[in-house]
Motif scaffolding. Structure first.
Motif, short mmCIF file in Angstrom:
data_model
loop_
_atom_site.label_atom_id
_atom_site.label_comp_id
_atom_site.label_asym_id
_atom_site.label_seq_id
_atom_site.Cartn_x
_atom_site.Cartn_y
_atom_site.Cartn_z
N LEU A 1 42.24 44.25 42.53
CA LEU A 1 40.79 44.04 42.46
C LEU A 1 40.17 44.70 41.24
O LEU A 1 39.19 44.19 40.68
N ALA A 2 40.72 45.82 40.81
CA ALA A 2 40.18 46.55 39.66
C ALA A 2 40.63 45.93 38.33
O ALA A 2 40.22 46.40 37.27
N ASP A 3 41.42 44.88 38.39
CA ASP A 3 41.90 44.18 37.20
C ASP A 3 41.15 42.85 37.08
O ASP A 3 41.49 41.87 37.76
N PRO A 4 40.13 42.77 36.22
CA PRO A 4 39.35 41.53 36.12
C PRO A 4 40.17 40.30 35.72
O PRO A 4 39.75 39.18 35.97
N THR A 5 41.34 40.50 35.12
CA THR A 5 42.16 39.34 34.74
C THR A 5 42.69 38.59 35.95
O THR A 5 43.15 37.46 35.82
N THR A 6 42.61 39.18 37.15
CA THR A 6 43.07 38.52 38.37
C THR A 6 41.96 37.76 39.09
O THR A 6 42.24 36.99 40.01
N HIS A 7 40.71 37.96 38.69
CA HIS A 7 39.60 37.44 39.48
C HIS A 7 39.54 35.92 39.55
O HIS A 7 39.15 35.37 40.57
N ALA A 8 39.93 35.22 38.49
CA ALA A 8 39.93 33.75 38.56
C ALA A 8 40.94 33.27 39.60
O ALA A 8 40.68 32.31 40.33
N ALA A 9 42.09 33.94 39.70
CA ALA A 9 43.11 33.55 40.68
C ALA A 9 42.69 33.90 42.10
O ALA A 9 43.10 33.24 43.05
N ILE A 10 41.85 34.93 42.26
CA ILE A 10 41.38 35.33 43.59
C ILE A 10 40.29 34.39 44.09
O ILE A 10 40.23 34.08 45.27
N ASP A 11 39.43 33.94 43.20
CA ASP A 11 38.25 33.16 43.57
C ASP A 11 38.59 31.97 44.46
O ASP A 11 39.47 31.17 44.13
N GLY A 12 37.87 31.85 45.57
CA GLY A 12 38.10 30.76 46.50
C GLY A 12 37.28 29.52 46.22
O GLY A 12 37.44 28.51 46.91
N THR A 13 36.39 29.55 45.23
CA THR A 13 35.54 28.39 44.92
C THR A 13 36.01 27.61 43.71
O THR A 13 35.65 26.45 43.55
N GLY A 14 36.74 28.25 42.80
CA GLY A 14 37.12 27.62 41.55
C GLY A 14 36.06 27.78 40.47
O GLY A 14 36.22 27.25 39.37
N TRP A 15 34.98 28.50 40.75
CA TRP A 15 33.93 28.69 39.75
C TRP A 15 34.33 29.67 38.67
O TRP A 15 33.93 29.52 37.52
N VAL A 16 35.09 30.71 39.02
CA VAL A 16 35.51 31.71 38.03
C VAL A 16 36.62 31.08 37.19
O VAL A 16 37.66 30.68 37.71
N GLN A 17 36.39 31.00 35.88
CA GLN A 17 37.34 30.34 34.99
C GLN A 17 38.30 31.33 34.34
O GLN A 17 39.50 31.14 34.38
N GLU A 18 37.76 32.38 33.71
CA GLU A 18 38.60 33.38 33.08
C GLU A 18 37.79 34.62 32.76
O GLU A 18 36.56 34.57 32.66
#
Length: 158
Positions: free
Chosen positions: A24-41
Motif C-alpha cells: 500500500l505504501a508503494d504508489p506503483t502498485t495502486h493501478a493494479a490494486i484499483d477495482g474500478t480501472g480508473w487509476v492508470q499509472e
C-alpha cells in the motif's frame, strides 16, 4: 435523517500486516490494486513515508470532463503497519491544491504472524454541499472495494 457517509469492506489476507502495508505504501502498485480501472499509472513513484506527503496518479474516467486527468493525493494517515490513508485532490486554477473531502483508508489488523484482516474504507463525510451538488457518492459500484481488496491480496501474496 442522517445518512452514512462511508462504505467499507474487509478481507482476510494470508500474509503479515507489514507485507500488506509495504504494498500500500508503494504508489506503483495502486493501478493494479484499483477495482474500478480508473487509476492508470503512478506519476510520483516514491514510497509513501509520512503524513502530508503528496503523490500524483494518472487517471481516466469516461464521465470526467477531461477523460484523462491527474489526482493529487495527500497522505492523511500513516501508522505502519496498522493504517494508511489519503485524501484525493486536484490542482486548483490558482496553482494550489484542493481536496474534495473524500478519504481512502486501509486498516490492517494482524490475526496471526501470517494472517491479516484488511479493511478498506471510502469516507466522504467531509465533502461539502457544493461538491455533493454535482458528484454522487460513492462514485463507484458496490463491488469496487471488494475487488480492490482482492487485487491487493494477490499482490501481497506474491
Amino acid at each position: 435523517m442522517r445518512t452514512v457517509d462511508n462504505v467499507s469492506a474487509t478481507l482476510t489476507f494470508a500474509v503479515p500486516a507489514a507485507k500488506v502495508f509495504a504494498v500500500l505504501a508503494d504508489p506503483t502498485t495502486h493501478a493494479a490494486i484499483d477495482g474500478t480501472g480508473w487509476v492508470q499509472e503512478v506519476v510520483d513513484p516514491a514510497p509513501l513515508t509520512e503524513v502530508g506527503q503528496i503523490f500524483r496518479m494518472a487517471m481516466h474516467h469516461d464521465d470526467h470532463p477531461d477523460g484523462d486527468y491527474q489526482t493529487f493525493n495527500k497522505v492523511a494517515v500513516f501508522d505502519a503497519p496498522h493504517a494508511i490513508g489519503w485524501l484525493t485532490g486536484y490542482r486548483k486554477d490558482d496553482g494550489g491544491l484542493g481536496f474534495g473531502g473524500w478519504l481512502w483508508r486501509y486498516d490492517l489488523t494482524p490475526l496471526r504472524p501470517s494472517a491479516t484482516d484488511v479493511t478498506l474504507t471510502y469516507d466522504w463525510s467531509a465533502v461539502p454541499p457544493s461538491i455533493r451538488e454535482y458528484l454522487e457518492f460513492p462514485p463507484f459500484g458496490p463491488d469496487h472495494l471488494a475487488n480492490s481488496l482482492q487485487h491487493l491480496a494477490e499482490l501481497a501474496q506474491r
